[in-house]
Scaffold this active site. Sequence first.
Site, PDB file in Angstrom:
ATOM      1  N   GLU A 111       0.876  -1.250   0.036  1.00  0.00           N
ATOM      2  CA  GLU A 111      -0.170   0.075  -0.020  1.00  0.00           C
ATOM      3  C   GLU A 111       0.703   1.371   0.018  1.00  0.00           C
ATOM      4  O   GLU A 111       0.489   2.354  -0.680  1.00  0.00           O
ATOM      5  CB  GLU A 111      -1.201  -0.049   1.031  1.00  0.00           C
ATOM      6  CG  GLU A 111      -2.112  -0.988   1.021  1.00  0.00           C
ATOM      7  CD  GLU A 111      -1.666  -2.368   1.450  1.00  0.00           C
ATOM      8  OE1 GLU A 111      -0.392  -2.799   1.862  1.00  0.00           O
ATOM      9  OE2 GLU A 111      -2.728  -3.497   1.230  1.00  0.00           O
ATOM     10  N   HIS A 167     -11.664  -4.975   8.578  1.00  0.00           N
ATOM     11  CA  HIS A 167     -12.012  -4.804   7.238  1.00  0.00           C
ATOM     12  C   HIS A 167     -13.556  -4.187   7.227  1.00  0.00           C
ATOM     13  O   HIS A 167     -14.183  -4.417   6.359  1.00  0.00           O
ATOM     14  CB  HIS A 167     -12.105  -6.318   6.694  1.00  0.00           C
ATOM     15  CG  HIS A 167     -11.015  -6.795   6.376  1.00  0.00           C
ATOM     16  ND1 HIS A 167     -10.218  -7.360   7.439  1.00  0.00           N
ATOM     17  CD2 HIS A 167     -10.329  -7.214   5.420  1.00  0.00           C
ATOM     18  CE1 HIS A 167      -9.099  -8.114   6.812  1.00  0.00           C
ATOM     19  NE2 HIS A 167      -8.995  -7.843   5.577  1.00  0.00           N
TER      20      HIS A 167
END
Lengths: 330, 327
Positions: free
Chosen positions: A62, A131
């Site tokens: 990321e 999540h």
Amino acid sequence: MTMREITYREAIREAMSIEMRKDTSVFLMGEDVGVFGGVWGVSEGMLGEFGAERVRDTPITEAAIIGAGLGAAMVGMRPIVEIMFGDFLMCAGDQIVNQVAKARFMSGGKANVPLVIRVTTGAPGSAAAQHSQSPESWFMNVPGIKIVCPATPADAKGLLLTALRGQDPVMFYEHKMLYGESGAVPEEDFTVPFGQAAVVREGSDVTVIAVGIMVKKALEAAEALAKEGISLEVIDPRTLVPLDRETLIRSVAKTGRVVIAHEAHERGGPGAEIAAVLASDAVEYLDGPVLRVAARNVPLPYSPVLENYVLPDAADIIKAVRSFWAQKGA
Amino acid sequence: MTQGKEFLLEIYRRMVLVREFELRAIEERRRGLIPGFIHSCVGQEASAVGACLALRKEDVITSTHRGHGHLLAKGGEPKYMMAELAAKAPGYCKGRGGSLHISDFDLGILGANGIVGGGFPAAAGAALAFQMRKEERVALCFFGDGAINEGTFHEAANLAGVWKLPVIFLLENNLYGEGTPQDQASPLEDLAIRASSYAFPGVSVDGNDPLAVYEATQEAVARARKGGGATLVECKTYRFRGHYEGDPQVYRKPGEMAEWMKKDPIPTFREKLLKDKTASENEVKAVEDGIRQVLDEAVAFATQAPVPQVEEALAGVYADTHNGLVF
């Protein structure tokens, strides 16, 4: 404009594709965006049209995805990067906060950073604490980033096209539970400007300022309450940075009562900023407290029973609205 | 490899420029002209100059907190740099950046960086853009032995390896990450071997020899331009001053500084120019005098320059302010 029904997911894909056909400097990169079509299916089919150079699968990396987006943007590209879960933004925290957001200002205005960070937000159901988060407000405290939260397919298309044609970094929060929602979307190329809230439903008794998926829940609440004769005005800010204070204040001036609804945690969420704006600029119109309907201040739990208890829904908005009269009666 | 006289004198000129700039900046900070941090690169001039001389104007660099040398070697104007350090309006960043954030996009200087390891991903991204547009340009990422232990090094080097990006990771190993010796921060002596994890070449060179740095960088740049991918060039060097100005430097090993002072790149290269009869004493002196004059002018410019208007603080965060909703 020619309207037709498409999903939120398709609307986002359409906006990316329009811009990629027009402008060769636009490209998409992220984890599994190519062959897989994105784990949320947003870029499905784009690899076939644009090829692997421009619909680029990356490693799971990321900080490099966002930082490479910055580097490419600074030398003239217009990257779109996808971060598949908003929770993963923190892996790239320094790149967002210290690099992307500050490049233009620190350089005396010379760095151009037309970078769009597409990121999912919200709880998709039993995805648990890492999540399911709604990180819209994490970066509201960082000048240099624009924060966009489309609630409908049409806004998703129009806001993304605005993001793709600007010169500033944009975090574009796509709610996972909206991807499959359909709505009328113009077939043509069109844009929705930043900093203009939408009056989604006009009403007279209570203003509900709803962010992202809570717009849908606010409309459900409005339908239910209409049957009792309570009229909700539903306002969608659409962009949190910049924030259209004027439309929010105008609505509160009309109704005198306000509920702010978002799926992010209550403490320090987008509603905290909105409430502060109303407290400073609309206090004379308020006939009651500024109420927030938001996720409770705990990590998102796995069990559906627990998760439902923590997350806000239409019933919570209804309860908050009714409380104005309950207080009066008390 | 033999090099022409002009080139060798240019190396010397740039190294002296970097050294003298640093010494003047330190002095001006003491005198009160410069309000912020200075992380000087005194002692590390050869790596900055050798590396940048292997680049073209259209190539880009990312730099570090110890970046003055990189910027000057890539062509940065001393007077705008000095004005920025002095927090003045005509400085490179209009007084908003300071030493840690100087950039010049026209010269391909994408910015110094206040975050150790912050520039790796952007260098990879710029290289990706060049590769996608089929331009023969490269990105050169300066960093130190401290930064190589940041996760961003791994992420960017891995991308560079898997995509064969035209990027040069230019490591200035000055043996200390802030105050911690490199042998306590990494189990490796030659950090260049980390390149093997990403399947691109890594070389270690004498970082105080500008020609050694130049040759290694030039080879890396030539490979990158031809589509051969990334290289890690490790320059072994030493910083002669603290991590920042004011650092008490309690961490130095005994005798180490004296040993490295014998390898000071500037007098060493000066002696070489004279010994090889590349240049006369007068020619070398003329270079030095020229630099002193440039820096006198830079300091005068910075001193006389106006401070920014306070309203400037609220401008330029965004390109599009949406009718003043954001600055």
